[in-house]
Design an enzyme around this catalytic site. Structure first.
Site, PDB file in Angstrom:
ATOM      1  N   ASP A 284      79.494  63.088  57.607  1.00  0.00           N
ATOM      2  CA  ASP A 284      79.446  64.157  56.606  1.00  0.00           C
ATOM      3  C   ASP A 284      78.031  64.722  56.472  1.00  0.00           C
ATOM      4  OD1 ASP A 284      78.639  61.715  55.579  1.00  0.00           O
ATOM      5  OD2 ASP A 284      79.587  61.981  53.632  1.00  0.00           O
TER       6      ASP A 284
ATOM      7  N   ASN B  88      81.159  59.042  54.729  1.00  0.00           N
ATOM      8  CA  ASN B  88      80.613  57.813  54.144  1.00  0.00           C
ATOM      9  C   ASN B  88      79.516  58.138  53.147  1.00  0.00           C
ATOM     10  OD1 ASN B  88      78.752  58.602  56.030  1.00  0.00           O
ATOM     11  ND2 ASN B  88      79.131  56.910  57.431  1.00  0.00           N
TER      12      ASN B  88
ATOM     13  N   GLY C 132      68.459  63.119  69.695  1.00  0.00           N
ATOM     14  CA  GLY C 132      68.942  62.668  68.388  1.00  0.00           C
ATOM     15  C   GLY C 132      68.791  63.660  67.261  1.00  0.00           C
TER      16      GLY C 132
ATOM     17  N   GLU D 295      70.395  56.660  58.216  1.00  0.00           N
ATOM     18  CA  GLU D 295      69.098  56.575  57.542  1.00  0.00           C
ATOM     19  C   GLU D 295      69.071  55.399  56.570  1.00  0.00           C
ATOM     20  OE1 GLU D 295      67.813  60.386  59.195  1.00  0.00           O
ATOM     21  OE2 GLU D 295      66.815  58.592  58.491  1.00  0.00           O
TER      22      GLU D 295
ATOM     23  N   ASP E 187      68.073  93.487  67.272  1.00  0.00           N
ATOM     24  CA  ASP E 187      67.825  94.823  67.803  1.00  0.00           C
ATOM     25  C   ASP E 187      67.056  94.857  69.110  1.00  0.00           C
ATOM     26  OD1 ASP E 187      65.750  93.961  66.300  1.00  0.00           O
ATOM     27  OD2 ASP E 187      65.270  95.892  65.432  1.00  0.00           O
TER      28      ASP E 187
ATOM     29  N   GLU F 123      71.240  80.955  65.606  1.00  0.00           N
ATOM     30  CA  GLU F 123      70.679  80.707  66.936  1.00  0.00           C
ATOM     31  C   GLU F 123      70.573  79.225  67.265  1.00  0.00           C
ATOM     32  OE1 GLU F 123      69.362  82.807  64.723  1.00  0.00           O
ATOM     33  OE2 GLU F 123      69.220  84.786  65.663  1.00  0.00           O
TER      34      GLU F 123
ATOM     35  N   GLY G  36      76.902  60.388  52.720  1.00  0.00           N
ATOM     36  CA  GLY G  36      75.460  60.545  52.932  1.00  0.00           C
ATOM     37  C   GLY G  36      75.011  60.129  54.312  1.00  0.00           C
TER      38      GLY G  36
ATOM     39  N   HIS H 113      58.616  94.799  63.008  1.00  0.00           N
ATOM     40  CA  HIS H 113      59.310  93.695  62.359  1.00  0.00           C
ATOM     41  C   HIS H 113      59.537  92.609  63.417  1.00  0.00           C
ATOM     42  CE1 HIS H 113      62.434  96.118  64.207  1.00  0.00           C
ATOM     43  NE2 HIS H 113      63.283  95.114  64.111  1.00  0.00           N
ATOM     44  N   HIS H 114      59.658  91.374  62.962  1.00  0.00           N
ATOM     45  CA  HIS H 114      59.761  90.194  63.829  1.00  0.00           C
ATOM     46  C   HIS H 114      58.444  89.839  64.524  1.00  0.00           C
ATOM     47  CE1 HIS H 114      63.910  90.839  63.045  1.00  0.00           C
ATOM     48  NE2 HIS H 114      64.341  91.239  64.194  1.00  0.00           N
TER      49      HIS H 114
END
Lengths: 592, 592
Positions: free
Chosen positions: A468, A495, A438, A501, A54, A77, A497, A142-143
């Protein structure tokens, strides 16, 4: 030539200042919102990303009514900021624009804007904010944070933008807009602009609009520049033509690709690229040797680069993943570094001597090399494997055969950004990855922006590689691609997951698992209910993938396509394995 | 009683300080990571939300191995922060916890953390950050801004957290953790904690863990408190029992529901609630009159509240959407305001006099009202409409018939948060909305957290109302619900775009349109491929919706269910229409 145009830019800038000091009213007043849009139009912006809220709806009326700038309503966003980043990277000499609303909207974009800062991408972030009357009386709207701190979002934004324009009155609105836009395009970093609801339709002079903004950096000091060039020419001579050019991120970000090309074509010096500089120089050029990334490099490349007598390093950005975890072995006495705003000759730094102007003058002083130091050929050979599994080692060279000139290729942080490095990309293709920042999920939004920009600049297909795990973060933006009729090819590396990591830590840990999705059902749910706008595939083995890639209809990319590629859970490109090994050592969790 | 326990809390705090000053080693040293987890366990935390990243993986090993705290891997960090917020709201006397990685992860959570700040929800944000050695030498690691500003994320976080612990050494780690956790639970606001990779497995004394942290506020000054109570009792007497109690957000956030209940039960004063206080008092209580929201209130409620001789306002939070755009008509001379850390009697403010301790003492001084001022009955009557369209006016009262005691009900900002206000919710139900912060998409994440918390505290079904526009922002978190076997009912109000925005501005504008999704296909794609874990429905008219609601299997909620409710594009609850009219006036875009 470059010097002349730099001077012209300075003249333009001074004219604007004079203009401002005269404080005269223009003959055709425009709304502040229109002024901003006209500036963006001049800078060749055709798309604005964001989410309505708004405090920006009034401005959105002007955007929607604008003849050449289209509103791209994003799903959220963060995705919008990623899209603006991707747009800016492909659409050189322009910028990305993201529009959000006060507080909730702008803060959701923080990570995307910070990423553009880190990776040096020109993005304008416009936040629609309360009226000046509200900003003065500070009601509990608000916000808001509920405590009257109307400046909290600005304070946060200051950390991730190179400059900010907090519009407060019509008197200096045009000058402020021009200032941040100039910073954005000359410094290739995000800038932040607040647009209070009551100012959007305030009328101001349009006089400044007659003078276009310049993206040229300030001119170099001629005396210092001459001295620097003499020094470099001397070093080149001493090196007896055993000189290597190493091109990196800032050659792209600070717009010296052409200047670099002239340099390498004239001298014939061997040229290599860092990961973040990939495709800054044609990967088919016969004197191009591939990717140098410290100790992770192909041994022959490593040897050639590190043994050269002189390295002309153009636009280097020495981050961990861009340097094989800081394993460059290039001694400073053998290095000249060219940057956007300074030059380093061995140990000596020359502030204010930027490469945009310096490089052409240096090239004109250099002669073709008398002896041609050999350059290893940069090719990716398809390995012979005695199984039908789609391995990382096989997948990337196979994709190399699929690419065409003018493809825009995005690789998500993870197996994709590491795997694609050793594959030569075709002439006039553009490669996008976020190797320093990254942030997983980035490429989904960036693909949306890149695909729009590719249309604008006459590039071809947009091709995304994403795991994925990463796609789950930002998946809804596929919907915006369908809605706007874009036709990227999306390879989802399934793969099971977060494989990157797993290689860094916790190979068998549950926290690296993700929910299993029915990837081939996504496009149907996200906007292609009748199945006419998209096509989805799953490929389980080499034969299936090869057949698909060889299919002309698929390769023509005349609708949006998603390919789920089934890959082993614990397979990673060798570059990622080596990087993980190196970072594992520095990031070790010491169990006492 | 309250005073005694406050003193006990102070004693505990002083003991911890003494402990700290003695700087002695405990007999059973623990890892810093374990220390933190033990504190969270003591505070009854059972779930940790977030996304793995290479700076938090070592800590995640400890989380995954913890016997009573489960890792909930989210699809992205914004959703994770929303989930932690929803968890904390339902699981009173505990807190929400979100774990992210350095830079990219933590910044994606910014909006969610800021929302918890604004709405006063206790959330701990743990950011896994580089080792102290890296923080000192500042290499250009991935996830950095590339310019060595390792403190930029902390600076941003300071704007949206009530306190921060930047762990730098093992010496004060326990004290720092205790300090921010105490701030979090006593002040009901987010706190921010950085956990460097090298400190997670450093061993420290566990001695402090023997003394639990207290969530009680500091004790009130007894003399001032006595004076304040005398003043209030006098005003009550002068009001001749024409006294109204108005309960708002902070009665929930600062944990005085029981104290309020004792007050209203003993005195019999009529009680009303602001939107943000909905369900703080049972909406079936015979002396409860419904929702007061300034000029937007039902006329009878408005009259009753505004004509009372004295209003005891408990935990008020006078934001625009919570007050009918600041149209309270309650003069200060007739108001006593009770807050967590101060009390206002007419014009006089008494700092340090908090309601947690004050209210029980006030109640003990008050007598049952001699005359019972009438309270309008709070009911929602199903309107008779001569068509079968699912109108907003019909939908919400109809849903009122569907709710059961102990339901946890979430209403997304927009038509849902406005529409549900006038529907009385059942005994022991819990209502969640983000009326001050108003970040669209919040409820999807919050539903995940709320559903987990509902299991912990013995509540019943979790029911979400969300518009098609808002769900697009955060949709992937439905996947986490499926993955963890949660069974919420999700009503997707499909009205073809951002209807709340249309009422605020741009009714027919394209920027308020969204991509059409196949909502009933979502759960199948996001993790329920074989269709055994979920069920999805579309209802087109009143009859279809009623039949579904009356179906016992549906109402039993023994699997996750999504109901797409087809509603007219330009229909809004009357409260939203009136609010939009009022904000339109203040937010007007003045076209000059």
């Amino acid at each position: 030539m470059a010097s002349e145009s730099s001077l012209q830019a300075e003249v333009n800038r001074l004219r604007l200042q004079v203009e401002h000091l005269q404080v005269k009213d223009g003959s055709e007043p425009v709304y502040i919102g229109q002024y901003l849009l006209t500036r963006l139009e001049q800078l060749k912006v055709t798309k604005m990303f964001g989410v309505p809220g708004d405090f920006n709806l009034g401005f959105l009326d002007l955007v929607e009514d604008h003849p050449t700038i289209d509103w791209v309503g994003n799903c959220n966003e963060l995705n919008a900021s990623y899209a603006a980043d991707g747009y800016a990277r492909v659409k050189e000499h322009s910028l990305g624009v993201v529009l959000t609303t006060f507080g909730v909207g702008e803060l959701s974009a923080t990570n995307g804007i910070a990423g553009a800062f880190s990776e040096m991408v020109p993005v304008l972030h416009i936040a629609g904010v309360p009226s000046m009357a509200q900003q003065k009386t500070k009601p509990m709207l608000h916000h808001t944070l509920g405590d009257g701190r109307y400046d909290a979002y600005i304070k946060a934004a200051e950390n991730f933008s190179i400059s900010q324009a907090i519009l407060t009155s019509k008197e200096n609105a045009a000058a402020e807009i021009d200032r941040v836009l100039t910073d954005c395009i000359t410094r290739a970093r995000p800038v932040y602009l607040t647009l209070p609801t009551n100012l959007v339709y305030e009328k101001i002079s349009s006089a400044r609009l007659k003078i276009p903004l310049s993206r040229l950096p300030p001119p170099n000091d001629p005396d210092v520049q001459t001295f620097v060039i003499d020094e470099i020419v001397k070093l080149v001579q001493e090196a007896d033509d055993d000189v290597v050019v190493l091109v990196d991120a800032c050659a792209i970000r600070h717009d010296v690709r052409e200047e670099v090309n002239e340099l390498i074509k004239k001298t014939g010096f061997p040229v290599y690229s860092a990961p973040m500089g990939k495709t800054s120089v044609s990967e088919n050029y016969e004197r191009y040797g591939g990717i140098y990334v410290g100790s992770i490099s192909h041994p022959e490349i490593k040897e050639k680069v590190e043994s050269a007598k002189l390295i002309l390093s153009i636009g280097c950005l020495k981050s961990d993943f861009n340097t094989g975890n800081f394993t460059y072995s290039i001694p400073t006495p053998r290095t000249v570094e060219f940057h956007s705003d300074h030059t380093k000759v061995q140990f000596a730094a020359f502030g204010g001597i930027g490469m945009k102007e310096l490089l052409p003058q240096l090239t004109s002083r250099l002669q073709p090399a008398k002896r041609q130091v050999a350059v290893p050929p940069f090719t990716a050979v398809l390995p012979q494997e005695n199984n039908d599994i789609i391995s990382q080692a096989w997948f990337w060279p196979r994709m190399g055969q699929f690419f065409k000139p003018k493809d825009v290729i995005l690789a998500e942080t993870g197996t994709s950004s590491f795997g694609i490095l050793d594959v030569p990309l075709p002439e006039n293709s553009v490669f996008l990855a976020q190797i320093l920042w990254g942030s997983i999920g980035w490429t989904t939004g960036a693909t949306l922006g890149a695909a729009f920009a590719a249309q604008d600049v006459g590039l071809g297909r947009t091709i995304l590689f994403i795991g994925d795990g990463s796609l789950q973060l930002t998946v809804q933006e596929l919907s915006s691609m369908i809605r706007h009729g874009l036709k990227p090819i999306i390879f989802v590396l399934n793969n099971d997951g977060y494989t990157i990591e797993r290689f860094l830590h916790g190979k068998e840990r549950k926290y690296n698992d993700i929910a299993p999705w029915k990837w081939t059902g996504l496009l149907g749910v996200l906007g292609d209910a009748d199945g006419t706008k998209s096509k989805s595939y799953t490929v389980h083995n080499k034969a299936e993938l090869s057949a698909l890639l060889d299919n002309n209809e698929f390769a023509a990319a005349d609708k949006i396509q998603l390919v789920e590629v089934m890959m082993p859970r614990l397979d990673a490109p060798s570059a990622l394995e080596r990087q993980a090994e190196l970072s594992g050592k520095t990031n070790a969790y010491v169990a006492a």
